[in-house]
Design a protein around this motif. Structure first.
Motif, PDB file in Angstrom:
ATOM      1  N   ASP A  10       0.873  -1.146   0.044  1.00 51.74           N
ATOM      2  CA  ASP A  10       0.006   0.028   0.003  1.00 51.74           C
ATOM      3  C   ASP A  10       0.841   1.171   0.036  1.00 51.74           C
ATOM      4  N   ARG A  11       0.915   2.067  -1.107  1.00 57.60           N
ATOM      5  CA  ARG A  11       1.912   3.129  -1.248  1.00 57.60           C
ATOM      6  C   ARG A  11       0.950   4.434  -0.927  1.00 57.60           C
ATOM      7  N   ARG A  12      -0.349   4.435  -0.547  1.00 56.13           N
ATOM      8  CA  ARG A  12      -1.090   5.501  -0.372  1.00 56.13           C
ATOM      9  C   ARG A  12      -0.576   5.996   1.001  1.00 56.13           C
ATOM     10  N   GLY A  13      -0.739   7.483   1.288  1.00 54.17           N
ATOM     11  CA  GLY A  13      -0.108   8.268   2.340  1.00 54.17           C
ATOM     12  C   GLY A  13       1.403   8.387   2.452  1.00 54.17           C
ATOM     13  N   THR A  14       2.194   8.061   1.448  1.00 57.25           N
ATOM     14  CA  THR A  14       3.679   7.951   1.544  1.00 57.25           C
ATOM     15  C   THR A  14       3.973   9.122   0.670  1.00 57.25           C
ATOM     16  N   GLY A  15       3.190   9.871   0.367  1.00 59.34           N
ATOM     17  CA  GLY A  15       3.739  10.839  -0.810  1.00 59.34           C
ATOM     18  C   GLY A  15       3.902  10.396  -2.258  1.00 59.34           C
ATOM     19  N   THR A  19       0.007   7.248  -6.106  1.00 57.27           N
ATOM     20  CA  THR A  19      -1.266   7.169  -5.490  1.00 57.27           C
ATOM     21  C   THR A  19      -1.664   8.472  -5.076  1.00 57.27           C
ATOM     22  N   ASP A  20      -0.940   9.388  -4.179  1.00 54.41           N
ATOM     23  CA  ASP A  20      -1.500  10.390  -3.861  1.00 54.41           C
ATOM     24  C   ASP A  20      -1.703  11.663  -4.416  1.00 54.41           C
ATOM     25  N   ALA A  21      -1.526  11.548  -5.784  1.00 58.13           N
ATOM     26  CA  ALA A  21      -1.965  12.756  -6.919  1.00 58.13           C
ATOM     27  C   ALA A  21      -3.171  12.244  -7.538  1.00 58.13           C
ATOM     28  N   GLN A  23      -6.530  11.989  -6.878  1.00 58.30           N
ATOM     29  CA  GLN A  23      -7.570  12.944  -6.821  1.00 58.30           C
ATOM     30  C   GLN A  23      -7.481  14.242  -7.702  1.00 58.30           C
ATOM     31  N   GLU A  24      -6.137  14.821  -7.383  1.00 59.02           N
ATOM     32  CA  GLU A  24      -5.980  16.122  -8.164  1.00 59.02           C
ATOM     33  C   GLU A  24      -5.803  15.686  -9.756  1.00 59.02           C
ATOM     34  N   ALA A  29      -9.734   9.459  -5.784  1.00 54.68           N
ATOM     35  CA  ALA A  29      -8.561   8.905  -5.156  1.00 54.68           C
ATOM     36  C   ALA A  29      -8.923   7.430  -5.226  1.00 54.68           C
TER      37      ALA A  29
END
Length: 393
Positions: A10-15, A19-21, A23-24, A29
């Protein structure tokens, strides 16, 4: 040692950009991310162990390059690509795209031009236009088998006396083409005779698949060596893009003095603390990991090709000769760009790269990253299969 590429991390929340882009970039997401070109395989332990060992020392001050840094890089290139690279030809650069931008600023005047060959890695276009240089397009020809070839007739027509640089994707992204020696030699003859510098992005060079073999542009002829700047890195192969570990190779004395002196004056040639450590570990201990990773990626590509043939025949994947990126021909769906993206994002809940960002020839295509676990890849394709009837009619 047997490495585990089935492991789901799980790479979410690691920057992580992947994954963390979401939504943008995609407006949601809740997508399976199969877009940006890094892999979901954990960085091999021989690299993390080397980094961890250095982190045990409590001071992270100014550093010098390890004495075996460039020797290790040159040895890797010699073994894998039959290219004897002298140490003085090598320098650190803070990223391949950044290196291209630096080369543009050193060698291309404001009123001069840079050639790219779309569909191709989209930052090539961005870095030219962002540096206010004129962009010249020499689109690739798509052959009957789906592969691409260079259009030398059109190149001769569009390359006027203001063209100073051509950016080459070797191996090609997104098509996964391993350019053959004859094509590269013809390109070298053309560019050398017209005073055009070839910047060869060879970041995927260690990812040739099956029986394909990468040919460094600078090795195909004396003319190629005289007119080329080559960029490489261990980052794609060993999944360490966040550790900026790129390098430039410039065999020609005149080009090298001009480029390297500019880099040195601006201190762009000084690696960060961890870049040499990761590079040495990757190139010294990474061959077995690389081989196992490539066999796993090949299996993923076979799985993708079989799945589309049996379940979604309207989409035809191009079998890559290198890398973990698969170019999907979705034109038989007869969808507009918005409809195609809607299919993948809103209905299938997948994040891929829209083919049109790669420029002319990318319309109706999507780029799929298969550098992930087989389980997630199967889940993604099943989601796409279920989504097709919702939009395709």
């Amino acid at each position: 040692m047997k490495y585990d590429f089935d492991k789901i991390i799980d790479r979410r929340g690691t920057g992580a950009l992947k994954t963390d882009a979401l939504q943008e970039r995609y407006g949601s997401a809740d997508l399976l991310p199969l877009w940006v070109a890094d892999m979901d395989f954990e960085t091999p332990p021989f690299i993390t162990d080397a980094l961890r060992q250095r982190m045990e020392h409590p001071i992270f001050g100014y550093t010098i390059e390890p004495h075996d840094y460039w020797q290790t890089v040159a040895q890797w290139i010699a073994v894998h690509h039959d290219w004897i690279v002298r140490q003085e030809w090598l320098t650190y650069i803070p990223g391949v795209v950044k290196g291209i931008g630096m080369a543009i600023n050193v060698f291309v005047e404001k009123d001069e031009k840079v050639i790219i060959q779309p569909p191709v890695y989209h930052p090539f276009r961005f870095v030219v236009e962002g540096n206010a240089r004129q962009l010249v397009l020499n689109p690739l020809r798509q052959n009957a088998d789906g592969l691409y070839s260079m259009d030398f007739e059109n190149l001769a027509a569009v390359a006027d006396d203001k063209c100073r640089m051509l950016i080459l994707s070797n191996p090609h992204n997104p098509g996964g083409i391993v350019w053959d020696r004859e094509t590269l030699k013809r390109l070298a003859d053309f560019c050398h005779s017209r005073g055009i510098i070839v910047v060869s992005d060879e970041i995927h060079s260690d990812l040739a698949l099956w029986d394909n073999r990468h040919t460094p542009f600078a090795t195909v002829s004396p003319e190629a060596a005289q007119c080329s700047i080559t960029f490489g890195a261990p980052s794609k192969t060993f999944n360490i893009a966040g550790i900026v570990s790129s390098y430039a190779i410039v065999p020609d004395d005149t080009l090298r003095r001009r480029f390297f002196s500019w880099l040195q004056a601006n201190e762009f040639n000084e690696p960060t603390l961890f870049a040499p450590i990761a590079t040495i570990a990757a190139f010294r201990y990474g061959e077995e990991w690389r081989r196992q990773m490539l066999r796993y990626v090949e299996g993923n590509i076979d799985f993708v090709i079989d799945f589309f043939a049996n379940h979604i025949p309207q989409i035809k994947p191009l079998r890559p000769q290198a890398s973990f990126l698969v170019w999907l021909d979705c034109r038989a769906l007869n969808l507009t760009r918005d409809q195609l993206n809607d299919l993948f994002v809103r209905h299938a809940h997948l994040a891929l790269n829209d083919g049109e960002i790669f420029g002319q020839g990318g319309k109706g295509f999507m780029r799929l990253n298969v550098g992930t676990s087989r389980q997630l890849l199967e889940k993604a394709l099943e989601q796409l299969e279920k989504a097709i009837p919702k939009i395709w009619y």
